[in-house]
Design a protein around this motif. Structure first.
Motif, PDB file in Angstrom:
ATOM      1  N   GLU A   1      11.311  78.844  58.516  1.00 50.99           N
ATOM      2  CA  GLU A   1       9.897  79.141  58.721  1.00 50.99           C
ATOM      3  C   GLU A   1       9.714  79.857  60.067  1.00 50.99           C
ATOM      4  O   GLU A   1      10.251  79.454  61.092  1.00 50.99           O
ATOM      5  CB  GLU A   1       9.077  77.847  58.706  1.00 50.99           C
ATOM      6  N   GLY A   2       8.987  80.941  60.044  1.00 48.92           N
ATOM      7  CA  GLY A   2       8.734  81.692  61.267  1.00 48.92           C
ATOM      8  C   GLY A   2       9.772  82.758  61.574  1.00 48.92           C
ATOM      9  O   GLY A   2       9.639  83.498  62.545  1.00 48.92           O
ATOM     10  N   ASP A   3      10.819  82.848  60.757  1.00 48.74           N
ATOM     11  CA  ASP A   3      11.830  83.890  60.968  1.00 48.74           C
ATOM     12  C   ASP A   3      11.214  85.283  60.856  1.00 48.74           C
ATOM     13  O   ASP A   3      10.410  85.545  59.934  1.00 48.74           O
ATOM     14  CB  ASP A   3      12.950  83.781  59.938  1.00 48.74           C
ATOM     15  N   ILE A   4      11.577  86.147  61.773  1.00 42.46           N
ATOM     16  CA  ILE A   4      11.139  87.540  61.730  1.00 42.46           C
ATOM     17  C   ILE A   4      12.386  88.411  61.616  1.00 42.46           C
ATOM     18  O   ILE A   4      13.130  88.557  62.590  1.00 42.46           O
ATOM     19  CB  ILE A   4      10.331  87.924  62.987  1.00 42.46           C
ATOM     20  N   PRO A   5      12.649  88.959  60.457  1.00 42.72           N
ATOM     21  CA  PRO A   5      13.883  89.741  60.268  1.00 42.72           C
ATOM     22  C   PRO A   5      13.968  90.950  61.197  1.00 42.72           C
ATOM     23  O   PRO A   5      12.982  91.654  61.426  1.00 42.72           O
ATOM     24  CB  PRO A   5      13.787  90.192  58.808  1.00 42.72           C
ATOM     25  N   LYS A   6      15.156  91.146  61.710  1.00 41.07           N
ATOM     26  CA  LYS A   6      15.486  92.330  62.500  1.00 41.07           C
ATOM     27  C   LYS A   6      16.708  92.930  61.819  1.00 41.07           C
ATOM     28  O   LYS A   6      17.793  92.354  61.841  1.00 41.07           O
ATOM     29  CB  LYS A   6      15.794  91.917  63.938  1.00 41.07           C
TER      30      LYS A   6
ATOM     31  N   THR B   1       8.054  94.327  53.681  1.00 45.56           N
ATOM     32  CA  THR B   1       6.613  94.426  53.915  1.00 45.56           C
ATOM     33  C   THR B   1       5.863  93.321  53.172  1.00 45.56           C
ATOM     34  O   THR B   1       4.914  92.725  53.707  1.00 45.56           O
ATOM     35  CB  THR B   1       6.095  95.808  53.471  1.00 45.56           C
ATOM     36  N   ALA B   2       6.304  93.030  51.961  1.00 44.49           N
ATOM     37  CA  ALA B   2       5.635  92.005  51.154  1.00 44.49           C
ATOM     38  C   ALA B   2       5.968  90.590  51.607  1.00 44.49           C
ATOM     39  O   ALA B   2       5.187  89.661  51.371  1.00 44.49           O
ATOM     40  CB  ALA B   2       6.018  92.175  49.683  1.00 44.49           C
ATOM     41  N   SER B   3       7.113  90.428  52.291  1.00 41.30           N
ATOM     42  CA  SER B   3       7.600  89.072  52.571  1.00 41.30           C
ATOM     43  C   SER B   3       7.537  88.641  54.031  1.00 41.30           C
ATOM     44  O   SER B   3       7.497  87.433  54.312  1.00 41.30           O
ATOM     45  CB  SER B   3       9.063  88.954  52.086  1.00 41.30           C
ATOM     46  N   PHE B   4       7.563  89.588  54.956  1.00 44.34           N
ATOM     47  CA  PHE B   4       7.674  89.212  56.370  1.00 44.34           C
ATOM     48  C   PHE B   4       6.753  90.069  57.247  1.00 44.34           C
ATOM     49  O   PHE B   4       6.953  91.275  57.381  1.00 44.34           O
ATOM     50  CB  PHE B   4       9.111  89.410  56.875  1.00 44.34           C
ATOM     51  N   ASP B   5       5.768  89.418  57.845  1.00 42.39           N
ATOM     52  CA  ASP B   5       4.945  90.114  58.836  1.00 42.39           C
ATOM     53  C   ASP B   5       5.758  90.297  60.115  1.00 42.39           C
ATOM     54  O   ASP B   5       6.471  89.388  60.539  1.00 42.39           O
ATOM     55  CB  ASP B   5       3.680  89.304  59.153  1.00 42.39           C
TER      56      ASP B   5
ATOM     57  N   ILE C   1      18.543  91.973  49.259  1.00 41.03           N
ATOM     58  CA  ILE C   1      17.493  90.948  49.348  1.00 41.03           C
ATOM     59  C   ILE C   1      18.108  89.558  49.485  1.00 41.03           C
ATOM     60  O   ILE C   1      17.606  88.719  50.248  1.00 41.03           O
ATOM     61  CB  ILE C   1      16.568  91.032  48.119  1.00 41.03           C
ATOM     62  N   ALA C   2      19.198  89.292  48.766  1.00 39.14           N
ATOM     63  CA  ALA C   2      19.876  87.996  48.891  1.00 39.14           C
ATOM     64  C   ALA C   2      20.343  87.773  50.324  1.00 39.14           C
ATOM     65  O   ALA C   2      20.243  86.657  50.857  1.00 39.14           O
ATOM     66  CB  ALA C   2      21.064  87.936  47.928  1.00 39.14           C
ATOM     67  N   ALA C   3      20.855  88.819  50.966  1.00 36.70           N
ATOM     68  CA  ALA C   3      21.308  88.703  52.351  1.00 36.70           C
ATOM     69  C   ALA C   3      20.139  88.415  53.277  1.00 36.70           C
ATOM     70  O   ALA C   3      20.228  87.560  54.170  1.00 36.70           O
ATOM     71  CB  ALA C   3      22.019  89.985  52.771  1.00 36.70           C
ATOM     72  N   ILE C   4      19.030  89.124  53.082  1.00 35.43           N
ATOM     73  CA  ILE C   4      17.848  88.899  53.912  1.00 35.43           C
ATOM     74  C   ILE C   4      17.336  87.475  53.749  1.00 35.43           C
ATOM     75  O   ILE C   4      17.021  86.787  54.727  1.00 35.43           O
ATOM     76  CB  ILE C   4      16.747  89.921  53.567  1.00 35.43           C
ATOM     77  N   LYS C   5      17.264  87.007  52.511  1.00 35.32           N
ATOM     78  CA  LYS C   5      16.785  85.644  52.253  1.00 35.32           C
ATOM     79  C   LYS C   5      17.700  84.606  52.879  1.00 35.32           C
ATOM     80  O   LYS C   5      17.244  83.580  53.398  1.00 35.32           O
ATOM     81  CB  LYS C   5      16.686  85.407  50.742  1.00 35.32           C
ATOM     82  N   HIS C   6      19.016  84.855  52.837  1.00 37.42           N
ATOM     83  CA  HIS C   6      19.970  83.884  53.377  1.00 37.42           C
ATOM     84  C   HIS C   6      19.864  83.796  54.891  1.00 37.42           C
ATOM     85  O   HIS C   6      19.846  82.686  55.456  1.00 37.42           O
ATOM     86  CB  HIS C   6      21.392  84.266  52.985  1.00 37.42           C
ATOM     87  N   TYR C   7      19.797  84.934  55.561  1.00 38.95           N
ATOM     88  CA  TYR C   7      19.838  84.929  57.024  1.00 38.95           C
ATOM     89  C   TYR C   7      18.487  84.647  57.663  1.00 38.95           C
ATOM     90  O   TYR C   7      18.425  84.231  58.820  1.00 38.95           O
ATOM     91  CB  TYR C   7      20.399  86.256  57.534  1.00 38.95           C
TER      92      TYR C   7
END
Length: 364
Positions: free
Chosen positions: A47-52, A76-80, A37-43
């Motif tokens: 605003e508007g980032d969509i994780p891949k 799912t809870a954090s990124f549409d 989760i720390a890695a996801i939050k960092h990268y």
């Protein structure tokens, strides 16, 4: 869109692949959900980032479905609109296949061919042939998400590339990619022989011709298609996070064996990313155009220097490419581009046979 973040989930593995560079046993180290989760939050903090995100590992990621489920819940809870992919050996239950099909955007499955190829090259950790299980899971996932097959080629399954194309299509996969393995300490110990790059290319071109004849996609890094400025993004660098939070620029630089490469350049934690400046500088300096011999190569604009890890395994130098690999790429491009008939198939040469008749970067 930002580049893909790779989470290397675990060193645990249920596979006994004859050529594996990581050479893991059944137990190992697993990423803590807080590190992931720390890695996801960092990268993906803008605003508007969509994780891949690619779920992979120096072992088999589905060995730790508990961790994968927690990562999915957070996304799912954090990124549409997030995109989640997995690179797997396909050795798991039917229930796991169904869950992946309902929660991932795509999957790449390592499968080394029908007719005994997969059973020989990729048995389970206990030596069992699990080909039927893997094929079942490919079919199951393919009904709901795009599935690509990655076939690693050696002397034992070189002759099965055409059959693998047919099988991949029959199982519902979107494409199949082929690559020759580089001999490792494990492959030497188990007498699993690699093939030369030229042998690989000759067989691959026949398989690709056959694939086109049945309207299917067959790919290989030895036949680069289209222009590119980087092979994989290694020199950007890529972001691959290992279980202890180490960040590397290559997901092959993770594992417990002496064949694992060290392309790490930092460490991630809840406090952010701490970069090793010396290691970071060495990686970003590996620009394809600065690798000797690359910029003057006639296929440079298509291969962009090739896979840094593959070259390093052969030469031991991050700034030196393997001449045999480069020669094979030039040969493949020349044969494919210059020896086509009116329908786009390779014209048979005297003394050769020809079959009658999309994997690299994961896409959204």
């Amino acid at each position: 869109m930002k580049p893909t973040l790779t989470l290397l989930i675990t060193t645990e593995c249920n596979g006994g692949c004859l050529y594996c560079y990581a050479d893991h046993s059944g137990r190992g180290e697993t990423i803590n959900v807080s590190v992931a989760i720390a890695a996801i939050k960092h990268y993906f903090h803008d605003e508007g980032d969509i994780p891949k995100i690619l779920i992979s590992g120096g072992g088999e990621p589905t060995m730790r479905m508990d961790v994968i489920r927690e990562i999915k819940r957070y996304l799912t809870a954090s990124f549409d609109g997030h995109k989640l992919y997995i690179l797997t050996n396909g050795m798991f239950s039917a229930d796991t296949a169904e869950w992946i099909a309902n929660n991932f955007s795509g999957a790449t499955v390592s499968y080394d061919g029908p007719e005994g190829g997969n059973g020989k090259m990729r048995p389970s950790l206990t030596g069992k042939d699990v080909t039927e299980e893997v094929e079942r899971n490919i079919r199951s996932m393919s009904r709901n998400i795009p599935v690509r097959i990655r076939m690693t080629v050696g002397n034992d399954n070189l002759h099965l590339m055409g059959a693998a194309v047919r099988k991949a299509q029959e199982m519902g996969a979107r494409a199949i990619s082929f690559m020759p393995f580089v001999e490792t300490k494990k492959s030497d110990r188990l007498h699993s022989k690699a093939v030369t790059e030229k042998e690989f290319v000759v067989s691959f071109l026949k398989a690709k011709h056959f694939a086109e004849s049945i309207d299917f996609t067959a790919e290989s890094e030895l036949l680069p298609i289209g222009k590119k400025t980087t092979f994989c993004g290694f020199e950007y660098p890529m972001a691959c996070v290992t279980p202890d939070g180490t960040v590397t620029s290559c997901f092959e630089s993770f594992g417990n064996s002496e064949d694992v490469l060290d392309f790490s350049y930092g460490k991630i934690s809840e406090d952010g990313l701490k970069i090793d400046r010396a290691a970071f500088s060495k990686i970003i300096a590996r620009l394809p155009r600065k690798v000797p011999g690359c910029v003057d190569c006639p296929v440079f604009s298509r291969c962009a220097g090739g896979c840094p890890a593959r070259h390093f395994r052969k030469t031991g130098d991050i700034m030196k490419n393997d001449p045999a690999f480069c020669e094979a790429v030039r040969y493949a491009v020349s044969e494919w581009e210059n020896k086509k008939d009116g329908k786009g198939g390779i014209i048979e040469e005297e003394g050769t046979s020809c079959f009658v008749g999309p994997f690299g970067q994961i896409s959204g």
